[in-house]
Scaffold this motif. Sequence first.
Motif, PDB file in Angstrom:
ATOM      1  N   LEU A   1       0.909  -1.162   0.024  1.00  0.00           N
ATOM      2  CA  LEU A   1      -0.131  -0.119   0.132  1.00  0.00           C
ATOM      3  C   LEU A   1       1.060   1.186  -0.041  1.00  0.00           C
ATOM      4  N   LEU A   2       0.425   2.257  -0.746  1.00  0.00           N
ATOM      5  CA  LEU A   2       1.324   3.680  -0.709  1.00  0.00           C
ATOM      6  C   LEU A   2       0.012   4.605  -0.831  1.00  0.00           C
TER       7      LEU A   2
ATOM      8  N   GLY B   1      -2.916   8.345  15.534  1.00  0.00           N
ATOM      9  CA  GLY B   1      -2.494   7.395  14.357  1.00  0.00           C
ATOM     10  C   GLY B   1      -3.621   6.853  13.630  1.00  0.00           C
ATOM     11  N   TYR B   2      -3.588   6.554  12.176  1.00  0.00           N
ATOM     12  CA  TYR B   2      -4.621   5.821  11.546  1.00  0.00           C
ATOM     13  C   TYR B   2      -3.883   4.887  10.695  1.00  0.00           C
ATOM     14  N   ALA B   3      -4.779   4.138  10.063  1.00  0.00           N
ATOM     15  CA  ALA B   3      -4.168   2.984   9.294  1.00  0.00           C
ATOM     16  C   ALA B   3      -5.080   2.498   8.229  1.00  0.00           C
ATOM     17  N   TRP B   4      -4.843   2.825   6.988  1.00  0.00           N
ATOM     18  CA  TRP B   4      -5.593   1.908   5.871  1.00  0.00           C
ATOM     19  C   TRP B   4      -5.066   0.492   6.066  1.00  0.00           C
TER      20      TRP B   4
ATOM     21  N   TRP C   1       3.774   9.739   1.662  1.00  0.00           N
ATOM     22  CA  TRP C   1       3.844  10.348   2.949  1.00  0.00           C
ATOM     23  C   TRP C   1       3.179   9.296   4.100  1.00  0.00           C
ATOM     24  N   ASN C   2       3.349   9.891   5.293  1.00  0.00           N
ATOM     25  CA  ASN C   2       2.738   9.190   6.350  1.00  0.00           C
ATOM     26  C   ASN C   2       2.498  10.152   7.794  1.00  0.00           C
ATOM     27  N   THR C   3       2.378  11.399   7.312  1.00  0.00           N
ATOM     28  CA  THR C   3       1.843  12.248   8.236  1.00  0.00           C
ATOM     29  C   THR C   3       0.775  13.194   7.529  1.00  0.00           C
TER      30      THR C   3
ATOM     31  N   GLU D   1      -5.522 -10.143   6.829  1.00  0.00           N
ATOM     32  CA  GLU D   1      -5.042  -8.870   6.489  1.00  0.00           C
ATOM     33  C   GLU D   1      -3.737  -9.140   5.865  1.00  0.00           C
ATOM     34  N   SER D   2      -3.555  -8.363   4.838  1.00  0.00           N
ATOM     35  CA  SER D   2      -2.411  -8.377   4.111  1.00  0.00           C
ATOM     36  C   SER D   2      -1.492  -7.312   3.983  1.00  0.00           C
ATOM     37  N   ALA D   3      -2.140  -6.067   4.278  1.00  0.00           N
ATOM     38  CA  ALA D   3      -1.053  -5.027   4.309  1.00  0.00           C
ATOM     39  C   ALA D   3      -1.841  -3.764   5.157  1.00  0.00           C
ATOM     40  N   ARG D   4      -1.156  -2.859   5.689  1.00  0.00           N
ATOM     41  CA  ARG D   4      -1.337  -1.512   6.359  1.00  0.00           C
ATOM     42  C   ARG D   4      -0.611  -0.557   5.943  1.00  0.00           C
ATOM     43  N   ALA D   5      -1.257   0.607   5.688  1.00  0.00           N
ATOM     44  CA  ALA D   5      -0.322   1.965   5.408  1.00  0.00           C
ATOM     45  C   ALA D   5      -0.814   2.791   6.853  1.00  0.00           C
TER      46      ALA D   5
END
Length: 158
Positions: free
Chosen positions: A5-6, A124-127, A27-29, A135-139
């Motif tokens: 994930l991006l 904090g949050y996550a997709w 980005w991550n913020t 579950e395969s991934a989280r961003a």
Amino acid sequence: MKVDLLLCDAAQREEATGKISMLGAGWNTTPALPGQSLASHAVVVFVHVPWNDANRRHKLEFSLIDEDSTDPVQVVDAAGDPKPITAEAEFEVGRPPGVKAGSNLLTTFAFTMTPGLPLMPNKGYAWVCKVNGEESARAEFYAVPPPLTQLVQPNGLT
């Protein structure tokens, strides 16, 4: 299945080739103020399908969670009802001619989020992406207060 994930500001998937065009990727913020919402953004999904899972239907589930819960974040719809922030898609990847047997095959998705996601600063949050229920991934990303320079009006008043 391996999934990448991006997070990016904008993304578009070319239907004919599956290629993704992205702007502002990586980005991550993100700035957030109480009572305001996140600007539009996109989440790009790369699904690496093993050879033996080709030519089968798969289910992709996508949701936004916060650091306090595993349940999806909710928004209030026009009728005033809470709705979880989720999306689903089904996909099937075929084996193209000429690809070496045993190779992983790639399929892509670009989920565009319109403005309006309610984010609280300093949280904090996550997709989260699930394929076939796993579950395969989280961003992950963090909502931060905007810099003071963004809070100052053009006339110098805050």
